[in-house]
Design an enzyme around this catalytic site. Structure first.
Site, mmCIF file in Angstrom:
data_model
loop_
_atom_site.group_PDB
_atom_site.id
_atom_site.type_symbol
_atom_site.label_atom_id
_atom_site.label_comp_id
_atom_site.label_asym_id
_atom_site.label_seq_id
_atom_site.Cartn_x
_atom_site.Cartn_y
_atom_site.Cartn_z
ATOM 1 N N THR B 151 0.813 -1.191 -0.018
ATOM 2 C CA THR B 151 0.014 -0.005 0.039
ATOM 3 C C THR B 151 0.909 1.116 0.260
ATOM 4 O O THR B 151 1.134 1.881 -0.981
ATOM 5 C CB THR B 151 -0.919 -0.190 1.276
ATOM 6 N N LYS B 177 4.283 -7.354 3.373
ATOM 7 C CA LYS B 177 4.060 -5.846 3.333
ATOM 8 C C LYS B 177 3.725 -5.498 4.780
ATOM 9 O O LYS B 177 3.213 -6.165 5.715
ATOM 10 C CB LYS B 177 2.937 -5.429 2.238
ATOM 11 N N THR B 188 -2.314 -2.812 7.161
ATOM 12 C CA THR B 188 -2.156 -4.353 7.212
ATOM 13 C C THR B 188 -0.927 -4.839 7.198
ATOM 14 O O THR B 188 -0.040 -4.315 6.510
ATOM 15 C CB THR B 188 -3.004 -4.810 6.181
#
Lengths: 399, 399
Positions: B151, B177, B188
């Site tokens: 992201t 990630k 997340t």
């Protein structure tokens, strides 16, 4: 019948108390030493920080009030007398200097400090300050006292209440300082209370613990308790009421008044934790246990992401349910309803139901978030326990 | 004997895996859909978020892997498919679309999502993305896959390890990630692991839980677990080792390799949570219990006040001991020693002893705090348990 009446004033409202605030050079400017004196020895109770690290003044105060009596409170701001070599000796010295100036026993003195940690107190300045304050104490000195305990609070906080025990009017006054602007984490929370009610010391202790639980312990601003946090109450017994010795009407009236006063001071302190701050209240309903409800409520007002979004007018309900879900509270992660309101408006905007988005009026939510007091209501749909937490939003951003 | 060797590469290093990353318009720019495929059904294990709110993909994945087998992982970034009407149906649809494209059963698909909450997935774009990714899968696709799950991470994170079971070389690859720049709270954390080791599924599960406990669960950056956090591992068994069916040498070698890989990815993720970030490690020693040690360590790396001060070169030991004292860890608030070091330097600066200031070399402390990796060591002097936590400092400020 609610007989509690808020009145202007502070710690010198109740009969038998005088106060002063003086400057002795521990802060770069302004008053930095407070003294509260009572005409005669008082019943006393105190609640201390939950931090495992405890400032030296707390150790000395806890020791002093073991005999159930106190006649003065001395507090300096600027230096915390915490995490420093010889801190306990310095705090004891402050008590003996105060006692000498007031002609009372040193163990009748409550001592507190707030400010920088890890540095020693300049005892010569403290000594001069105590001497000056002892000479300056008066019924008019409450406001100076309120100024002298501040570190970086935007406003001094003092308030008093009147209540009846039987038909005898009694008073409680309070002065408080709270968390500091951009560094709320370890800013000390102090509150000194005075009363003229005649009450058994054990009941005074019980009432104080109860009041603190529902007020100062409900503030959650994202920080941790400072090592120097302290709430104390002195009761002179000079109001002339029949002594409160059981949990009957007199005790209930006192409890109600004390709790109301502590709650107002706690809300003021929360709001005052940012310049131009606005009170954020999170009410959690229908949780599985009281602990779950409180964990959930505190998770919301202490979540910087939630506070940041709400301050900007964003009704961030996904962040709110996630903050609760991640708080350790035992909640049903698919059951929460969240709504938004304000005491200043008749509107309520329902943001989500069962953790799923509702089609709400974004403009109405945005308007509500411009009010000076905001209420988030979270229904866990999961039990029978409620709790509330107080936090702070930034001022409405200028566009 | 330590046989774990880090190697360049990622999820397509182990035998039997291909991957792809494509762009289907869920993020404003860049790749946003990842696919990992295995030549044959794999043993599978997963660890999910501790948040009570759980994204729909986790519900569907947990259901799918109940039968102990998986052959593909599909993950989109940009939209979290969480707190939204019809989320579970959408996640199931993704599995069936992926299964159809790969000619495998839908319950052999692991599905994950990361991104904005409370908004529905654009299923037509997802469908197009799955079709494109299924056609693009290759041994060279690991890096595209790493890009597609980001992201706002500064860098894609992929890594692999080689280890021996008996004399057979085996591999584990991973892609991850992490948390997002200025809003780390609910970003997340995803990690997808692949291996070619031949191992009983129950031992795979046990090894994964152990590795996650000592790596991803030791990151503490001041946020809370996102509803979509997930770590999964697929094991193809194609390395040719004798199947690992007990806790003997083969299992130990696998465990060691998996734990080392997860730890490196977790440290990378922590460091990468701020642009130009520097790894902050807090080692807590001699606490009363393992829980107390971990609470204490996490309180330090997640304290914004501590991180802010250290980032500026201030050796804020009073804040460190107060953060631990206020963490809920059962520690002696007057017993802690704190010191500062870096793997890049031979210097150690002892900041405090028994929570009381030491006369330390401020310039040396300041210099240490300019290193790219900082270690805080806290001795509780209170028991026999140690723990470690990983966080992140800002880049050294330019003067």
């Amino acid at each position: 019948m609610n007989c509690t009446k808020f009145i202007t004033g502070g710690i010198t409202c109740p009969k038998g108390f005088e106060a002063a605030g003086v400057s002795c050079g521990m802060k770069s400017q302004g008053k930095d030493l407070m003294l509260i004196t009572a005409q005669k020895p008082c019943a006393v109770a105190a609640v201390y920080t939950k931090n495992a690290v405890k400032g030296a003044p707390l150790t000395v105060t806890a020791q002093n009030i073991l005999h159930g009596r106190a006649q003065a409170v001395v507090c300096n701001s600027g230096i915390a007398n915490c995490c420093v070599e010889g801190g306990v000796a310095a705090a004891k010295k402050i008590c003996s200097l105060t006692a000498k100036a007031l002609h009372i026993p040193p163990e009748d003195v409550i001592v507190a400090s707030t400010g920088e940690m890890g540095v020693p107190l300049p005892m010569d300045r403290v000594e001069a300050g105590i001497g000056e304050a002892a000479g300056a104490c008066s019924r008019e000195g409450g406001h100076d006292a309120a100024l002298a305990i501040l570190t970086d609070d935007p406003t001094p906080k003092e308030l008093a209440v009147e209540f009846l025990v039987g038909d005898v009017p009694c008073y409680i006054g309070g002065v408080a300082k709270g968390s500091g602007l951009l560094r709320p984490n370890m800013a000390t929370m102090l509150c000194f209370l005075t009363s003229d009610v005649n009450i058994h010391p054990e009941l005074l202790d019980r009432a104080l613990k109860e009041a603190v639980e529902k007020s100062f312990h409900c503030m959650a601003l994202g920080g941790i308790p400072s090592p120097n946090d302290m709430v104390t109450i002195l009761s002179s017994g000079m109001a002339g009421n029949g002594k409160i010795t059981d949990l009957g009407d007199g005790y209930q009236a006192f409890c109600q008044a004390l709790s109301a006063l502590c709650l107002e001071l706690a809300k003021w302190m929360a709001k005052d934790s940012r310049p131009g701050g606005r009170l954020l209240t999170c009410q959690v309903h229908a949780a599985r246990t009281e602990t779950d409800a409180l964990l959930a409520a505190k998770a919301v007002t202490s979540c910087s992401r939630v506070v940041e979004a709400l301050s900007k007018g964003i009704p961030c309900w996904t962040d709110i349910v996630c903050a609760i879900g991640g708080s350790g509270a035992n909640v049903d992660g698919g059951a929460m309803d969240v709504s938004l309101s304000s005491p200043a408006s008749e509107e309520t905007v329902h943001l989500c139901s069962g953790c799923t988005s509702l089609f709400f009026d974004v403009q109405k939510a945005h308007d509500l978030l411009k009010e000076s007091e905001i209420i988030l209501s979270v229904d866990c749909n999961d039990g029978f326990f409620d709790a509330v937490s107080y936090g702070c939003l930034d001022p409405v951003p200028e566009l």
